[in-house]
Design an enzyme around this catalytic site. Structure first.
Site, PDB file in Angstrom:
ATOM      1  N   GLU A  48       0.837  -1.218   0.000  1.00  0.00           N
ATOM      2  CA  GLU A  48       0.000   0.000   0.000  1.00  0.00           C
ATOM      3  C   GLU A  48       0.872   1.269   0.000  1.00  0.00           C
ATOM      4  OE1 GLU A  48      -2.302  -0.058   3.567  1.00  0.00           O
ATOM      5  OE2 GLU A  48      -3.686   1.523   2.921  1.00  0.00           O
ATOM      6  N   LYS A 119      -9.150   3.983  -1.590  1.00  0.00           N
ATOM      7  CA  LYS A 119      -9.507   3.206  -0.392  1.00  0.00           C
ATOM      8  C   LYS A 119     -10.755   3.789   0.273  1.00  0.00           C
ATOM      9  CE  LYS A 119      -7.168   1.355   3.753  1.00  0.00           C
ATOM     10  NZ  LYS A 119      -5.899   1.435   4.541  1.00  0.00           N
ATOM     11  N   CYS A 153      -5.730  -3.073   1.590  1.00  0.00           N
ATOM     12  CA  CYS A 153      -5.450  -3.332   3.004  1.00  0.00           C
ATOM     13  C   CYS A 153      -6.706  -3.687   3.813  1.00  0.00           C
ATOM     14  CB  CYS A 153      -4.730  -2.108   3.583  1.00  0.00           C
ATOM     15  SG  CYS A 153      -4.034  -2.328   5.232  1.00  0.00           S
TER      16      CYS A 153
END
Lengths: 268, 268
Positions: A48, A119, A153
């Site tokens: 990430e 995200k 993630c």
């Protein structure tokens, strides 16, 4: 190095973070992509925010954020095309609306950008102090004859997101991550569960080493829809390569018909 | 033997099936409940359809099915009240509409029936040839100061169902099951994932031994919301007892705030 639709070779680039050093990180990515391509990989997945580093705070994230077609995007397109390998990498992205997102971008082996994801599920104060929350569903995109679902993630820890990707046709879910060593349960249990319950391959690429106060757990892994871990790193830097086989996916979906057996009326 | 709201002791009765012998199975349950009560348990959980047996086919399932307040229900109420222990047990249930369901029933330590659930997600031909599919959401019920979500076997493999129970307030999800040895991945991965991702305790009570062509995997387990397996059986008959602690649940939910961090608009 081109997939034949029946087999796909994925490389996970497990590296130590170098926060605040995007030029060095792009050079490291170039070298890792070359190595992965030499080993026959069709795709390399990074941790990430690998370009700027993860634990960099809001000010640095904004300074190092790349516009959607900015110079970092250009550089990675060149890396992908030169080594003839698709690249899924993490960066900070500066949106035209002025927001900074924790982004992942997929570039194909011709160097053409094919998807970006911001995200959505932010992890604690670390994420929330640094970036805005994405509002779009994670994408499913076809590259090299395989359909990829993309998550970042913490998102993979939510079964709903992997389910949504699988129902939209994903064969493989790729997850750049920055998972700390105290959350090994993610690799040991949650990532494997996602693969089994939603009948997809999952490729989870983590950092190792440390960054400020954070100690990362490594143990990047590729899991089959059977739940078998077909490749896994330890705690040290590594380039993990594994071949995914479509026959495994087809056979496993016969054995575990979860996607057919769902009863959504009962889930609301 | 009464819960003090902060601690709850659960017993999993892992036994070999005795198909077609309900009287013997009720006697065995009586003995197991006595044993569990002596060991301080507040609740005993049996495998799926423990009273008639699981792999018995449609004709026997109908013959051995108990009406909602039938003689099997009466007998288990007596067992529960005598030993002062709640009992979650599996049976075949004959509905007033004439359908036969794969049912689980929860009886409290006073011998009062507090919930019934008809299995909704049927497993392969084994279930589909034998019983009708339940249409009601799995229940959440309070017993001994704890809120129990109830699922049967294959249902726990669907993350949506455990999520729904947790969002409706379940602290513990109890699962009578009949899981074959070739599906160990359920205990190893899926049950643990359910506990972590939805932040509940999960108590999974399986058969061991064999029944016709089926070989059961045993390995009944109680998993904490941290993912830790706090009690587990092997492949042989056993009565596994573990104490659940509310402080573990509260602390784990702080560490894994999944229920708060969900973004349901992205899951459709």
């Amino acid at each position: 190095m081109t997939a034949d639709d029946e087999r796909l070779r994925i490389a996970l680039w497990q590296c130590e973070p170098r926060p605040g050093a995007p030029g060095e990180n792009l050079d490291r990515l170039d070298a890792a992509a070359a190595d992965a391509a030499r080993r026959g990989a069709d795709l390399i997945v990074t941790p990430e925010m690998v370009v700027p580093g993860y634990d960099i705070g809001a000010v640095r994230a904004r300074e190092l954020a790349d516009p959607p077609d900015g110079p970092i995007a250009d550089r990675v397109r060149v890396i992908a095309a030169r080594h003839r390998i698709a690249v899924l990498y993490g960066c900070a992205e500066l949106d035209p609306d002025g927001s900074v997102y924790n982004a992942i971008r997929l570039v194909d082996a011709e160097g053409i950008g094919s998807a970006t994801h911001h995200k959505t599920h932010l992890f604690g104060d670390l994420d929330r102090r640094m970036v805005a929350s994405g509002s779009a569903r994670p994408p499913v995109v076809e590259v090299a004859g395989w359909r990829f679902g993309l998550l970042t993630c913490y998102e993979v820890e939510f079964p709903e997101l992997v389910r949504s990707l699988a129902l939209r046709g994903a064969d493989v879910v790729c997850v750049p991550t920055a998972n700390m060593i105290e959350y090994d349960v993610v690799q040991d249990v949650l990532v494997r569960a996602r693969a089994v319950e939603s009948q997809v391959f999952v490729a989870y690429a983590n950092y190792c080493g440390s960054e400020n106060e954070l100690i990362y757990g490594g143990r990047s892994e590729i899991v089959a829809p059977t739940g078998d871990v077909i490749a896994v790193a330890d705690r040290a830097p590594d380039l993990v390569v594994a071949e995914l086989d479509r026959a495994t996916l087809v056979e496993s979906r016969r054995r575990f018909p979860y996607l057919e057996d769902r009863l959504p009326d009962l889930y609301t």
